[in-house]
Design a protein around this motif. Structure first.
Motif, short mmCIF file in Angstrom:
data_model
loop_
_atom_site.label_atom_id
_atom_site.label_comp_id
_atom_site.label_asym_id
_atom_site.label_seq_id
_atom_site.Cartn_x
_atom_site.Cartn_y
_atom_site.Cartn_z
N VAL A 15 0.97 -1.15 -0.14
CA VAL A 15 0.00 0.02 -0.10
C VAL A 15 0.87 1.24 0.01
O VAL A 15 2.18 1.05 0.11
N SER A 26 1.31 5.12 1.61
CA SER A 26 0.97 5.85 2.90
C SER A 26 0.64 7.15 2.69
O SER A 26 1.11 8.08 1.62
N PRO A 44 -4.88 -1.85 9.34
CA PRO A 44 -6.17 -0.82 9.39
C PRO A 44 -7.15 -1.61 9.92
O PRO A 44 -7.58 -2.91 10.12
N LEU A 58 -12.14 0.66 6.24
CA LEU A 58 -12.09 0.70 4.76
C LEU A 58 -12.94 1.52 4.12
O LEU A 58 -14.05 1.82 4.45
N LEU A 91 -7.91 2.23 5.31
CA LEU A 91 -7.41 1.98 4.08
C LEU A 91 -8.53 2.33 2.77
O LEU A 91 -9.58 1.86 2.86
N TRP A 114 -7.89 9.85 6.07
CA TRP A 114 -7.57 8.37 5.51
C TRP A 114 -6.00 8.23 5.56
O TRP A 114 -5.37 9.31 5.25
N LEU A 149 -4.05 5.00 4.37
CA LEU A 149 -3.45 4.25 3.52
C LEU A 149 -4.23 4.11 2.26
O LEU A 149 -5.46 4.37 2.12
N GLY A 200 -4.63 1.60 -1.53
CA GLY A 200 -4.17 0.47 -2.20
C GLY A 200 -5.47 0.14 -3.06
O GLY A 200 -6.21 0.85 -3.53
N GLY A 237 -7.79 -4.18 -1.54
CA GLY A 237 -8.54 -4.63 -0.38
C GLY A 237 -9.91 -4.43 -0.39
O GLY A 237 -10.59 -4.94 0.55
N CYS A 290 -0.62 -4.86 5.95
CA CYS A 290 -0.36 -3.74 4.81
C CYS A 290 1.05 -3.37 4.93
O CYS A 290 1.40 -2.70 5.96
#
Length: 272
Positions: free
Chosen positions: A92, A94, A107, A110, A161, A183, A185, A187, A190, A208
């Protein structure tokens, strides 16, 4: 619910190709699902005294980009083999400047910013509403954080995330917007993995690994795939060891809320 075959594994790992070698006496099992074939045959073997099923998220040759991964087939295949707990390591970016490359995060929330991905098993035959306020298994998170600390990793406990469609990286404006929401992260894989696991009453725990500072944080030319792969390769051995530690520590009997999320639901299809 019925089981179509005797259980051959209790824990599933969805990860990258660097995890193949961590299973002992692995055998490959081809699984057909109502949602097509999974990313690859499932490798089943021993790890830390547990029966583990490993599935390469993108396929062993990395042929599936994030938006084209057969997520529904992947989770269905694992459940059909007996898996009830899933550990999901991933790379992921940052959104927080002091949590740079090499950081491990577990995390607890989501946000979905994808578009067009099939994200439910219950498209027809009546609505099935599953609780998703807390998208990850509380027990899996507890075990993962403890294992990370024991390994000297100092994992970040919690955070959000945000999952983007990909395969492109975010613009600086998008990245800054994500960070402004609080927030932490970003990606690409997920979601819908986590929600599909919940729809199958599986425990799902993300691990992560931060491989880069996202575009809104980075002051240089932004995120490149070469940078991401370099950090991931440098940490794959450590991450693989951590996954083994988590697998060893996961409870044999599930006492979390995950097994009961479908209680009372009138399911329009029979689960494996």
């Amino acid at each position: 619910m019925t089981t179509s075959r005797p259980p051959v594994a209790e824990i599933g790992v969805i990860g990258g190709s660097g995890f193949y070698s961590f299973l002992t006496d692995a055998e490959e099992i081809r699984v057909d699902t109502p949602f097509g074939a999974p990313s690859d045959p499932v490798a089943v073997g021993e790890l830390a005294g547990r029966r583990v099923a490993f599935l390469p998220r993108h396929g062993r040759d990395h042929r599936f980009p994030p938006h084209a991964i057969p997520y529904r087939a992947n989770l269905w295949a694992l459940r059909s083999l007996g898996v009830r707990q899933v550990v999901a390591p991933s790379a992921v970016g940052s959104l927080v400047p002091d949590r740079g490359p090499g950081t491990l995060a577990v995390p607890d929330q989501l946000v979905d910013r994808t578009a067009g991905r099939a994200q439910t098993y219950y498209e027809r035959g009546g609505a099935v509403h599953v609780p998703f306020a807390d998208p990850y298994c509380a027990e899996g998170r507890r075990v993962s954080l403890a294992a990370g600390r024991a390994a000297g990793w100092e994992p970040v406990d919690g955070g959000t995330l945000v999952v983007v469609e990909g395969p492109r990286f975010s613009t600086r404006a998008e990245s800054q917007w994500f960070a402004a929401q609080g927030w932490t992260l970003v990606g690409m894989t997920g979601h819908p993995e986590a929600v599909l696991a919940r729809e199958l009453a599986l425990c799902y725990t993300p691990l992560c690994l931060v491989t880069d500072l996202d575009a809104g944080v980075e002051t240089g030319e932004g995120v490149t795939m070469a940078d991401v792969l370099a950090v991931f390769r440098a940490n794959i051995g450590r991450l693989r060891t951590l996954v083994g530690d988590v697998v060893a520590a996961l409870p044999a009997e599930r006492t979390c809320a995950c097994p009961d999320v479908l209680s009372g639901a009138d399911l329009p299809l029979e689960l494996p």
